[in-house]
Every structure is written in C-alpha cells, then in structure tokens.
Design a protein around this motif. Structure first.
Motif, PDB file in Angstrom:
ATOM      1  N   VAL A 149      56.659  38.651  29.201  1.00  0.00           N
ATOM      2  CA  VAL A 149      55.899  38.517  29.209  1.00  0.00           C
ATOM      3  C   VAL A 149      55.263  37.168  28.155  1.00  0.00           C
ATOM      4  O   VAL A 149      55.237  38.132  26.957  1.00  0.00           O
ATOM      5  CB  VAL A 149      54.417  39.083  28.890  1.00  0.00           C
ATOM      6  CG1 VAL A 149      52.837  39.169  29.109  1.00  0.00           C
ATOM      7  CG2 VAL A 149      54.671  40.829  30.222  1.00  0.00           C
ATOM      8  N   LYS A 152      48.538  36.338  28.186  1.00  0.00           N
ATOM      9  CA  LYS A 152      48.233  37.057  29.440  1.00  0.00           C
ATOM     10  C   LYS A 152      46.715  36.219  28.872  1.00  0.00           C
ATOM     11  O   LYS A 152      45.972  35.660  27.509  1.00  0.00           O
ATOM     12  CB  LYS A 152      47.904  38.210  28.330  1.00  0.00           C
ATOM     13  CG  LYS A 152      47.790  39.423  29.745  1.00  0.00           C
ATOM     14  CD  LYS A 152      47.484  40.414  28.765  1.00  0.00           C
ATOM     15  CE  LYS A 152      46.561  41.418  29.090  1.00  0.00           C
ATOM     16  NZ  LYS A 152      46.370  42.944  28.199  1.00  0.00           N
ATOM     17  N   GLU A 185      46.732  48.379  35.004  1.00  0.00           N
ATOM     18  CA  GLU A 185      47.624  48.086  34.510  1.00  0.00           C
ATOM     19  C   GLU A 185      47.503  46.865  33.504  1.00  0.00           C
ATOM     20  O   GLU A 185      48.264  46.634  32.517  1.00  0.00           O
ATOM     21  CB  GLU A 185      49.100  48.013  35.627  1.00  0.00           C
ATOM     22  CG  GLU A 185      48.858  49.284  35.957  1.00  0.00           C
ATOM     23  CD  GLU A 185      49.904  50.700  35.733  1.00  0.00           C
ATOM     24  OE1 GLU A 185      51.043  49.946  34.660  1.00  0.00           O
ATOM     25  OE2 GLU A 185      49.916  51.262  35.424  1.00  0.00           O
ATOM     26  N   TYR A 186      47.073  46.008  33.936  1.00  0.00           N
ATOM     27  CA  TYR A 186      47.031  44.346  33.240  1.00  0.00           C
ATOM     28  C   TYR A 186      46.597  44.502  32.275  1.00  0.00           C
ATOM     29  O   TYR A 186      47.173  44.252  31.443  1.00  0.00           O
ATOM     30  CB  TYR A 186      46.439  42.939  34.353  1.00  0.00           C
ATOM     31  CG  TYR A 186      46.324  42.426  33.708  1.00  0.00           C
ATOM     32  CD1 TYR A 186      46.494  41.286  33.696  1.00  0.00           C
ATOM     33  CD2 TYR A 186      44.550  41.813  33.007  1.00  0.00           C
ATOM     34  CE1 TYR A 186      46.927  39.955  33.201  1.00  0.00           C
ATOM     35  CE2 TYR A 186      45.136  41.006  32.329  1.00  0.00           C
ATOM     36  CZ  TYR A 186      45.914  39.477  32.845  1.00  0.00           C
ATOM     37  OH  TYR A 186      45.386  38.695  32.010  1.00  0.00           O
ATOM     38  N   ILE A 189      49.086  45.609  29.331  1.00  0.00           N
ATOM     39  CA  ILE A 189      50.008  44.682  28.979  1.00  0.00           C
ATOM     40  C   ILE A 189      49.949  44.150  28.131  1.00  0.00           C
ATOM     41  O   ILE A 189      48.583  44.008  27.465  1.00  0.00           O
ATOM     42  CB  ILE A 189      51.023  44.017  30.257  1.00  0.00           C
ATOM     43  CG1 ILE A 189      50.500  44.561  31.650  1.00  0.00           C
ATOM     44  CG2 ILE A 189      51.519  42.932  29.593  1.00  0.00           C
ATOM     45  CD1 ILE A 189      50.579  43.822  32.664  1.00  0.00           C
ATOM     46  N   GLU A 193      56.540  42.118  26.450  1.00  0.00           N
ATOM     47  CA  GLU A 193      56.898  43.171  26.902  1.00  0.00           C
ATOM     48  C   GLU A 193      57.555  43.188  27.342  1.00  0.00           C
ATOM     49  O   GLU A 193      57.383  41.741  28.791  1.00  0.00           O
ATOM     50  CB  GLU A 193      56.045  44.617  27.171  1.00  0.00           C
ATOM     51  CG  GLU A 193      55.094  44.130  28.122  1.00  0.00           C
ATOM     52  CD  GLU A 193      54.494  45.541  28.387  1.00  0.00           C
ATOM     53  OE1 GLU A 193      55.214  46.306  28.777  1.00  0.00           O
ATOM     54  OE2 GLU A 193      52.872  45.780  27.430  1.00  0.00           O
ATOM     55  N   ILE A 195      58.681  44.283  31.946  1.00  0.00           N
ATOM     56  CA  ILE A 195      57.704  44.571  32.956  1.00  0.00           C
ATOM     57  C   ILE A 195      58.944  44.310  33.641  1.00  0.00           C
ATOM     58  O   ILE A 195      59.231  42.800  34.194  1.00  0.00           O
ATOM     59  CB  ILE A 195      56.366  44.718  33.345  1.00  0.00           C
ATOM     60  CG1 ILE A 195      56.217  42.827  33.009  1.00  0.00           C
ATOM     61  CG2 ILE A 195      55.434  45.337  31.382  1.00  0.00           C
ATOM     62  CD1 ILE A 195      54.318  42.871  33.255  1.00  0.00           C
ATOM     63  N   ILE A 211      52.774  46.249  39.221  1.00  0.00           N
ATOM     64  CA  ILE A 211      53.420  46.396  37.684  1.00  0.00           C
ATOM     65  C   ILE A 211      54.261  47.772  37.291  1.00  0.00           C
ATOM     66  O   ILE A 211      53.842  48.963  37.007  1.00  0.00           O
ATOM     67  CB  ILE A 211      52.470  45.795  36.821  1.00  0.00           C
ATOM     68  CG1 ILE A 211      52.013  44.248  37.630  1.00  0.00           C
ATOM     69  CG2 ILE A 211      53.337  46.011  35.555  1.00  0.00           C
ATOM     70  CD1 ILE A 211      50.718  43.904  36.049  1.00  0.00           C
ATOM     71  N   GLN A 213      56.541  49.486  34.307  1.00  0.00           N
ATOM     72  CA  GLN A 213      57.437  48.984  32.274  1.00  0.00           C
ATOM     73  C   GLN A 213      58.178  50.154  32.528  1.00  0.00           C
ATOM     74  O   GLN A 213      58.372  50.986  33.525  1.00  0.00           O
ATOM     75  CB  GLN A 213      56.136  50.219  31.832  1.00  0.00           C
ATOM     76  CG  GLN A 213      55.312  49.038  31.776  1.00  0.00           C
ATOM     77  CD  GLN A 213      53.552  49.579  30.154  1.00  0.00           C
ATOM     78  OE1 GLN A 213      53.570  51.094  30.679  1.00  0.00           O
ATOM     79  NE2 GLN A 213      53.662  49.449  29.286  1.00  0.00           N
ATOM     80  N   ARG A 399      57.637  52.258  26.389  1.00  0.00           N
ATOM     81  CA  ARG A 399      58.138  50.321  26.426  1.00  0.00           C
ATOM     82  C   ARG A 399      59.768  50.139  26.176  1.00  0.00           C
ATOM     83  O   ARG A 399      60.464  49.150  26.565  1.00  0.00           O
ATOM     84  CB  ARG A 399      56.987  49.415  25.739  1.00  0.00           C
ATOM     85  CG  ARG A 399      55.523  48.648  26.225  1.00  0.00           C
ATOM     86  CD  ARG A 399      54.922  48.694  25.520  1.00  0.00           C
ATOM     87  NE  ARG A 399      53.383  48.522  26.305  1.00  0.00           N
ATOM     88  CZ  ARG A 399      52.725  49.167  26.528  1.00  0.00           C
ATOM     89  NH1 ARG A 399      52.608  49.978  25.926  1.00  0.00           N
ATOM     90  NH2 ARG A 399      51.435  48.395  26.839  1.00  0.00           N
TER      91      ARG A 399
END
Ligand code: FE
Ligand code: ZN
Length: 491
Positions: A149, A152, A185-186, A189, A193, A195, A211, A213, A399
């Motif tokens: 990622v 975001k 879930e979003y 994040i 990380e 995913i 999603i 992990q 994670r």
C-alpha cells in the motif's frame, strides 16, 4: 562452543587456560563465563583441569552465588537451563546497510516477497496475478493480487481509494461503498503494509471486494515446556532516571532470592526476559538531563549490572535494546557495545541482545521486541490504545511485521528483514508503552510487561496511566500467566 571464543573470554578475565582445561570445557559443556568469573574471584590465574574438577564439584549451586542469609536453595537450581538464542534473529554484528537508495529498494523487495509468501499460505491466495497481468487481462473477471500500500486516500465525494504496487507496476484500488465489512477493513489498513486484494478490473480501476492480511494461521500449535518452570517478563527499567523505582525493583530481586509470598513460583523461576529500555539513556528527549540521577550512560549500565548481579545465577536473563538504550535509533537495533556496558557482559547469566531477538526457553519460542512501532499503530488505529497495548501488539502479529509502516518509525534497510515475523512464536513480548497488557491471539500469548519507572511529566501531559512494578510471570508448562505486584502501595 567455539575454542576461540572461550580463549578470548579467558583473556578478558586475565586468565591462562591449559589445553586440557579447554577441552574439558567443550566436552562437558561447562558454563565457562561462570567458571572464569569464579576463577577471577578466587584469585586463580591459571585454569587447569584440576581446578575445573575441584570447582565444578564444590560449586554445585547450593548457593546460587547469591548467598544472602535469606537465600535458600531453589528447585530451579537443579533444573537444567534450556535456552537457545536464535542468533540469526539478532542484527548485532551483521548490519550491512549503508542507507543508500539501493538498500531501501532491496529491503522493500525482500519485505514484499516475505509477506507475499505468508499471504500465499492462505488457500484462497495460492494463485495470484501480478498487477501487470491484471492490467493486461480481461475486464470484469475476478482476480487476486498481493500488493504494497503506497497511499490511502478519499475523494471529495467520499470514494475510498488505495494506491498499491507490486514489482510489476501500480494500480488504483476502489473500495466498493456497499460493502461494510470491506470498509471496516479499509480503515485498518496502514501505509506500507502488504495485503492481498481480491477484485475486478473495470476500466483503469481495480474494484476490491476482499482484503486479506498475512496474519497468524488458525492452526498454530503451541509448544510447552516439559516441566513446571517459570519466566518473568520485564521491560523499561529506565535505570538513571530519577523516576526509576529502585526500591520496588529491589523488592522483586529479594523475592527471587527468597523473600515474600508465592514461593512456589519464585522457586521454579528459571528465566527473566527484559524487553528493552534497560536504562534511561542520555539525550533521548529535550531537557532529559534534569530528570536523571545518573547523567552518564556507562554509569547507568554499571548500576543496572549491579542490580542484576544480585539475581540468583541459576536464572537466565535475556535482555534486548529499546529506544532509550545506547544503540542506533533505526530498527533492528544491535546490542549496546561492551565499551559502554562492560559490566553487564561480565555477569555470566545475563545475555545482552539486539532488538528484536528470538529465543527458545524450555522449548517455548519467544519473540521479544521493544515495541517502539506501537506508537504509530496506536496513533493510526482507533481500535488500539495505550491503555491496552496488547491490542497494538495483535495488529503487529496480523501484519506479520514488527514495523509495518515506514516514515514515523525508522527502519535500517538490512539485507535481511529482521522485522518480518517469519515463524509464528508462542510468546510475543513487548514493552515501551509502560502499561501492562495481556491477551491470547490465535495461539500466541501476547504480553506487555509494563515498566519500573513512575509516571513521567510527559505521560502525565498525554494522560497515560503507567502500571509500574507489576510483573507478568508465565508457567512455561501450561502458558498460564499470573501478575505479581511489587509496587510500594501493595505492601
Ligand atoms: Fe520505556
Ligand atoms: Zn521505549
């Protein structure tokens, strides 16, 4: 055991070692540091076969080398120590990084690869496409990718996006707004990380519907000690700070030596784990000088050594570094040098390690990490708090990485990712937040061991509530954890 290392140690103690003595040490796996210390105390300078025979028969620890009038023999004196420190988990002496751009690229690639392999252990992610394949493939067909990622972001109209990439390219992911589970879930994040994302490509956008992990597998089997033996969890001693609770710490040591209640636990206590911030350090925060009783780093470690010296010698002490210790800031941290903490290295049952470090105690696998990255986790996720540090520790486990975001936390880009949680531990031990925490997560015992420092002005301002002088103690045979309180108000 390595001949060179033993001879070197003998030299450090100012001793001469006979050839037969050297062989005997290796053959009989003798605790040579303890032997050399004894020889030095005895005023012997030539260590022979005869000397070893004499001392190892008379030195059978009825005494635990800490024979105060109080001290009685412990059951744990007779228990063989089963400690294996996994050297490969500790960066000490192995740091390769020069901090170049190439180092970072290589580091992020290796980190991506490691975490991808964990995600691919999930059956539904066995087959994944690269971003390049997704872009070249059919529109509106279900696909799976593993990506890192980058960012975001939310559009002014409230659409939620993720900018992700893998080694083949980048992609913009749209979070379907009808899916509440996915939206939750979003929120969890964090940048950087790695995913797994299931979705479909529509035009240029990859519309996510799931999603994943890396996480801890559900079938992790715990390992247990074969006999009743205990480990105590400590951290954040902060020796040198005027808020270090010396009296309380001494009462813990006295408990180990035979005073106080719960004797059956003290009696079988074989290990002490210390997760960093051994001392308060120097120049860690502005105006720290005015809050130190020992304003010299070497003296701080010397004082710590003096305290640990009083712990019975049948107890193995494994200590790692924290952000207050005299190591570099970037993680993984190598252990403090012998120049600064010489006295600590002279104590035969103290094992000074880098941060993080992994070891096995009586067959139970422990991952010990100071926990500096928890500040970022707690600051970023509304589900985590300083009051319950175990919540943040679980986020690290999910994670499979000790420092999942890079930026506010500083990472040293080593050849190997020492911060990747490769093998699932039985126990995950952190400190740093100065508050005790405990939980079980998918077969992993998660412990935060609090502190031995009273509330600082900084913590007061932030409204943190430390829980000093409370020691979690685990029975390694059944993983049960009890909490013993050595704080003054408990007397
Ligand atoms: Fe601390
Ligand atoms: Zn800390």
């Amino acid at each position: 055991m390595d001949k060179g290392e033993i001879s070197q140690k003998a030299l450090e103690y100012g001793l001469v070692l006979s050839t037969t003595a050297l062989e005997q040490i290796i053959d009989s796996k003798i605790d040579y540091k303890r032997l050399f210390k004894k020889a030095k105390d005895d005023g012997a300078w030539f260590v022979t076969h005869e000397y070893i025979e004499k001392t190892t028969t008379t030195d059978k620890p009825d005494i635990c080398e800490s024979e105060g009038s109080e001290h009685k023999k412990h059951k744990a004196c007779d228990l063989e120590s089963k400690l294996i420190i996994h050297d490969s988990s500790d960066v000490t002496g192995k740091s390769t990084c020069a901090g170049t751009i190439d180092d970072f690229i290589q580091y992020f690639n290796s980190r991506y690869k490691s975490l991808k392999s964990v995600i691919q252990e999930h059956v539904e992610y066995k087959d994944v496409s690269t971003i390049e394949q997704v872009k070249a493939g059919e529109q509106k067909t279900k696909q799976k990718i593993v990506a890192i990622v980058n960012e975001k972001r939310e559009s002014t109209r409230g659409f939620k996006f993720l900018d992700v990439e893998d080694p083949t390219g980048g992609l913009t992911v749209l979070i379907a707004d009808k899916n509440d589970h996915l939206k939750a879930e979003y929120e969890r994040i964090l940048p950087d990380e790695v995913i797994g994302i299931e979705g479909i490509l529509t035009g240029e956008l990859y519309i996510a519907n799931n999603i994943t992990q890396p996480d801890i597998p559900l079938n992790h089997t715990k390992r247990y000690a074969s006999e009743e033996v205990y480990a105590a969890f400590l951290s954040d001693i902060h020796v040198g700070s005027y808020l270090f609770l010396e009296k309380e710490f001494m009462s813990f040591i006295e408990w180990l030596n035979g005073r106080g209640s719960r004797r059956e636990v003290a009696d079988r206590l074989k290990y002490i784990f210390i997760a960093g911030d051994l001392v308060d350090g120097i120049g860690i925060y502005p105006d720290q000088e005015s809050e130190l009783t020992i304003p010299d780093i070497e003296r701080q470690y010397e004082f710590l050594a003096m305290l640990l010296e009083d712990i019975p010698k049948h107890i193995e002490i494994i200590a790692c570094m924290g952000n207050h210790d005299a190591s570099r800031n970037a993680e993984p941290q190598p252990r403090v040098s012998k120049d600064l903490a010489g006295k600590l290295y002279e104590i035969p049952n103290v094992h000074v390690c880098g941060n993080p470090v992994r070891f096995s105690a009586h067959g139970v696998e422990v991952l010990m990490y100071h926990g500096t990255s928890m500040d970022t986790i707690i600051g970023s996720l509304s589900s985590c708090s300083y009051k319950n540090p175990d919540t943040a520790m679980v986020e690290l486990l999910k994670r499979r990485h000790l420092v999942p975001t890079y930026g506010s936390d500083s990472i040293s880009p080593e050849n190997k990712d020492y911060l990747f949680i490769e093998d699932v531990p039985d126990v995950f031990h952190c400190g740093h937040v100065h508050t005790n925490g405990y939980t079980q997560y998918r077969g992993v015992t998660v412990i935060n061991s609090g502190t031995w420092q009273a509330k600082t002005a900084y913590q007061e301002r932030l409204g943190h509530q430390p829980t000093p002088a409370r020691v979690p103690i685990m029975n390694l045979q059944n993983h049960e954890v009890i909490m013993l309180d050595f704080s003054a108000n408990n007397e």
